[in-house]
Write a protein that holds these residues in place. Structure first.
Motif, mmCIF file in Angstrom:
data_model
loop_
_atom_site.group_PDB
_atom_site.id
_atom_site.type_symbol
_atom_site.label_atom_id
_atom_site.label_comp_id
_atom_site.label_asym_id
_atom_site.label_seq_id
_atom_site.Cartn_x
_atom_site.Cartn_y
_atom_site.Cartn_z
ATOM 1 N N CYS A 124 0.833 -1.199 0.000
ATOM 2 C CA CYS A 124 0.000 0.000 0.000
ATOM 3 C C CYS A 124 0.875 1.260 0.000
ATOM 4 O O CYS A 124 1.857 1.332 0.747
ATOM 5 N N CYS B 141 0.519 3.970 1.337
ATOM 6 C CA CYS B 141 0.523 4.770 2.561
ATOM 7 C C CYS B 141 1.779 4.522 3.388
ATOM 8 O O CYS B 141 2.100 5.299 4.275
ATOM 9 N N ASN C 128 2.579 1.743 5.295
ATOM 10 C CA ASN C 128 2.544 0.971 6.547
ATOM 11 C C ASN C 128 3.027 -0.460 6.374
ATOM 12 O O ASN C 128 3.014 -1.237 7.318
ATOM 13 N N CYS D 93 -5.232 -3.318 3.629
ATOM 14 C CA CYS D 93 -5.079 -1.994 4.242
ATOM 15 C C CYS D 93 -6.391 -1.229 4.137
ATOM 16 O O CYS D 93 -7.154 -1.396 3.190
ATOM 17 N N CYS E 273 -6.760 1.618 3.279
ATOM 18 C CA CYS E 273 -6.722 2.524 2.128
ATOM 19 C C CYS E 273 -7.474 1.947 0.927
ATOM 20 O O CYS E 273 -7.754 2.660 -0.036
ATOM 21 N N GLN F 218 -2.373 5.590 12.032
ATOM 22 C CA GLN F 218 -1.351 4.538 11.912
ATOM 23 C C GLN F 218 -0.130 4.899 12.767
ATOM 24 O O GLN F 218 0.866 5.403 12.248
HETATM 25 ZN ZN LIG Z 1 -2.573 1.962 3.204
#
Ligand SMILES: [Zn+2]
Length: 720
Positions: A9, A11, A13, A20, A22, A89
């Motif tokens: 992902c 993002c 993480n 995720c 997302c 997160q």
């Molecule tokens: Zn994500």
């Protein structure tokens, strides 16, 4: 767009998109990136904002938005964004590192460092590029606060990664290494020491070290710490803690640990002296330092005072440019006039300026006043006496205003009226002045580290031997004292401390020598490659004295050994480093011309040497030579626009031509007072806007800067 559900992902993480949060919104990312790549940053930010409102879980959007906000310097919005991101997160490296930037904007360097280290700990093997970019900001901030060890480790990390700032990080490092304002000992973080082979805690140490090598600094720190708590205070453990404190930008702790290490008698004595010296360099109030004073005198009539000061034999009026525009702290206006208190040097050869007096007239709500800043303790009585002599009725008050570390103690300023007019004579004059006064001055100043005694007074005190050694190590680390042989010799003699012994190192093991020890490698038996290796390595860390000796030896070697072994291109390179270090202008020109001859003989382009000579002739007002080199440049490089551009830049710098290329009317080479590059020890008569005066109020740059330029200049991302 079609999304690979099993890709990581964006993002940051570390989860796959499928798993995720997302997932629902990440399809919108392409749209945003298209806007960003098309230069539509503001619309992209608007779009991101609405995406985040609609999908509060869209961590990828927070990540991109944070990055854009950092680029724009939108600190308030960045903070809000980072707080949202972290709530969502808490272990996301990008979120942590963006929060680190927020802490930097709040001027909280240690918190920023810890967040960055947390981001490292939470990263997989590969640290995300934007995290490293943000780490470069930690480096910049640390540098601006003169936390050089910390600045180094972060900048090195960035320089070693292929990210946006890696080039800037490299140039920042080289800027730091070559800066005369950075003590030699601060250019190399003290090494991690190995554990003894038979230690029963070896395994725990290795675990901590493995974490450290893996950039899990916070985890390594707590492992080292728990070793220490269980009673292991071996230098290996302390050195591990010291390394971690460097990453954590915790200067107090670095200082404590350096001090503890310096007291460990199992370590080599020179290493201990240096660690103790480092303790002092890290301290807010160094003990090898002396106080600076600010004096004020008040009197009723300013015109009378001005006349009395003008008439006083020991006091010289400054010319307008030395104080016009000067703004002392707490003063809203420029002084009405300025004076220098001069005193003969001990050998009677020169008159030195021991205090600068600034006279303020009556303004709306204040009385006339005379202010004198940055008087070193040793000159205090002389300055007070001179003022009293001129203004017997004046009431003089004194405040300790600051301290100046001994290693950057001012070289002193000669009386401007006695300075030679001819720029060719200026450099040797200043050098002679420093040779004549500096060693003596520095040895006669009382230091807290020596219980208030000066180096000279403590010379016969055996109980202060170690401290004396430390002070001498501090002085040796000043770039300038490597080129001025006399003061250093004076200091060794007066302090009764020997210079460090020579190191006999086989040529194939030179790579193991620490930068700070390059100066004491024994030259005998070292061949061409080794001579050059030391030259270039010393150049890298700004050790001009070492460069001068070793480059000279390499060139000498090349002259007597023609053949395969000698790489002529490297010899020319050595000439470019060696030439400007010669002791006089004439000698510099000789070295440059010799180098050009060598280059021509070996069919190597002598451009760099020619440019140096061209500039040097300009600075030293050698009109004929300047014309000759100009002609040569035109003949050889006339159709190379880059070279012509460089020539124009040099001429612009010295005010010979306007930025548009037209010649300026009244600026013959003789008037060009350029930055004298090599010997800038004694502050030049009018250096910068503050009139040659260093004032602590004038900025954060180190006191008594050896060069006219501050160290922080290159430390701006985006500059080349
Ligand atoms: Zn994500």
């Amino acid at each position: 767009m079609s999304i690979d559900q099993y890709a990581l992902c964006p993002c940051g993480n570390g989860k796959k998109i499928k798993f995720c949060k997302c997932k629902d919104s990440v399809g919108l990312m392409d749209q945003v990136l298209n806007m960003v790549n098309g230069g539509q940053v503001v619309p992209a930010l608007d779009r991101l904002k609405s995406i985040i409102t609609e999908h509060p879980d869209a961590a990828w959007a927070l990540a991109i938005r944070g990055r854009l906000l950092i680029g724009l310097g939108e600190h308030e919005t960045l903070k809000e964004n980072a707080e949202h991101f972290i709530r969502l997160q808490p272990a996301n490296p990008i979120a942590l590192s963006q929060m680190a930037v927020v802490r930097l904007t709040e001027d909280n360097l240690p918190a920023a460092a810890d967040l960055t280290l947390e981001a490292f700990s939470e990263s997989s093997d590969q640290i995300e590029a934007s995290v490293i970019d943000n780490a470069f900001m930690v480096a910049l901030n640390a540098y601006s606060k003169q936390r050089y060890f910390s600045a180094q480790v972060y900048a090195m990390l960035c320089a070693g990664s292929e990210t946006v700032f890696s080039q800037q990080a490299l140039s920042a490092l080289s800027q730091m290494y070559s800066s005369p304002n950075v003590h030699q000992l601060m250019k190399e973080v003290p090494e991690l020491l190995p554990h003894p082979a038979d230690a029963d805690w070896a395994e725990r140490y290795e675990e901590a070290k493995a974490l450290f090598d893996d950039r899990k600094i916070l985890l390594a720190d707590s492992k080292f710490e728990s070793l220490k708590r269980s009673g292991v205070t071996h230098p290996a453990v302390l050195s591990g803690l010291l390394q971690c404190a460097v990453w954590r930008c915790d200067e107090r702790r670095q200082q404590d640990l350096a001090l503890q290490l310096s007291q460990d008698e199992s370590l080599d004595l020179i290493a201990r002296q240096r660690l103790r010296a480092i303790t002092d360099l890290l301290a807010d109030e160094p003990e090898a330092s002396t106080s600076l004073y600010r004096l004020r005198a008040s009197f009723p009539d300013v015109s009378e005072a001005e006349m009395a000061l003008t008439a006083e034999a020991q006091i010289e009026a400054m010319t307008g440019q030395d104080f016009s525009g000067l703004e002392l702290e707490g003063q809203e206006v420029s002084p009405r006039s300025g004076f220098s208190v001069v005193q003969p040097t001990d050998d009677g050869k020169f008159n030195a300026v021991v205090g600068s007096l600034f006279l303020y007239g009556r303004q709306t709500d204040r009385e006339p006043e005379l202010i004198c800043v940055n008087v070193v303790e040793a000159d205090l009585e002389a300055v007070k006496a001179a003022i009293s002599q001129a203004l017997p009725q004046a009431e003089i008050t004194e405040d300790k205003s600051n301290i100046v570390p001994l290693w950057s103690f001012p070289m002193g300023t000669p009386n401007q009226k006695e300075l030679p007019d001819n720029p060719v004579e200026l450099k040797p004059y200043l050098e002679e002045f420093a040779n004549s006064t500096f060693g003596q001055r520095v040895c006669s100043v009382g230091l807290p580290l020596l219980g208030g005694k000066s180096l000279a007074e403590a010379a016969s005190d055996d109980s202060l031997l170690f401290e004396r050694q430390v002070v001498v190590r501090l002085l040796e680390g000043r770039q300038l004292l490597q080129t001025l042989k006399q003061p250093m010799q004076y200091i060794y003699d007066a302090a009764k401390i020997d210079p460090l012994p020579e190191l006999e190192i086989p040529e194939d093991q030179l790579g193991s020598v620490k930068a700070i020890d390059l100066g004491r490698v024994k030259m005998d038996g070292i061949g061409f490659e080794g001579l050059l290796w030391i030259t270039f390595t010393a150049q890298h860390s700004g050790q001009v004295g070492v460069v001068n000796r070793w480059a000279g030896a390499a060139i000498e070697y090349a002259k007597t050994h023609e053949g395969d072994e000698v790489n002529a291109e490297q010899v020319v390179q050595a000439y470019t480093l060696w030439a400007p270090l010669a002791e006089s202008d004439t000698a510099i020109l000789e070295r440059l011309s010799e180098g050009m001859e060598y280059a021509d003989k070996h069919s190597i382009d002598p451009l760099e040497l020619l440019m140096q000579r061209f500039e040097h002739r300009l600075v030293s007002a050698d009109a004929e030579g300047f014309q000759a080199d100009m002609t040569l440049l035109q003949q050889r490089y006339g159709n190379n626009p880059q070279v012509i551009g460089m020539v124009q830049q040099i001429m612009m710098r010295y005010g010979l031509i306007n930025p548009d290329g037209r010649p300026r009317s009244a600026a013959p080479p003789a008037a060009a007072a350029g930055p004298s590059d090599q010997f800038t020890a004694a502050p030049a008569p009018s250096q910068g806007s503050s009139g040659g005066l260093w004032t602590p109020e004038s900025g954060s740059s180190a006191p008594a800067s050896d060069s006219g330029e501050g160290g922080g200049k290159l430390w701006v991302p985006g500059m080349d």
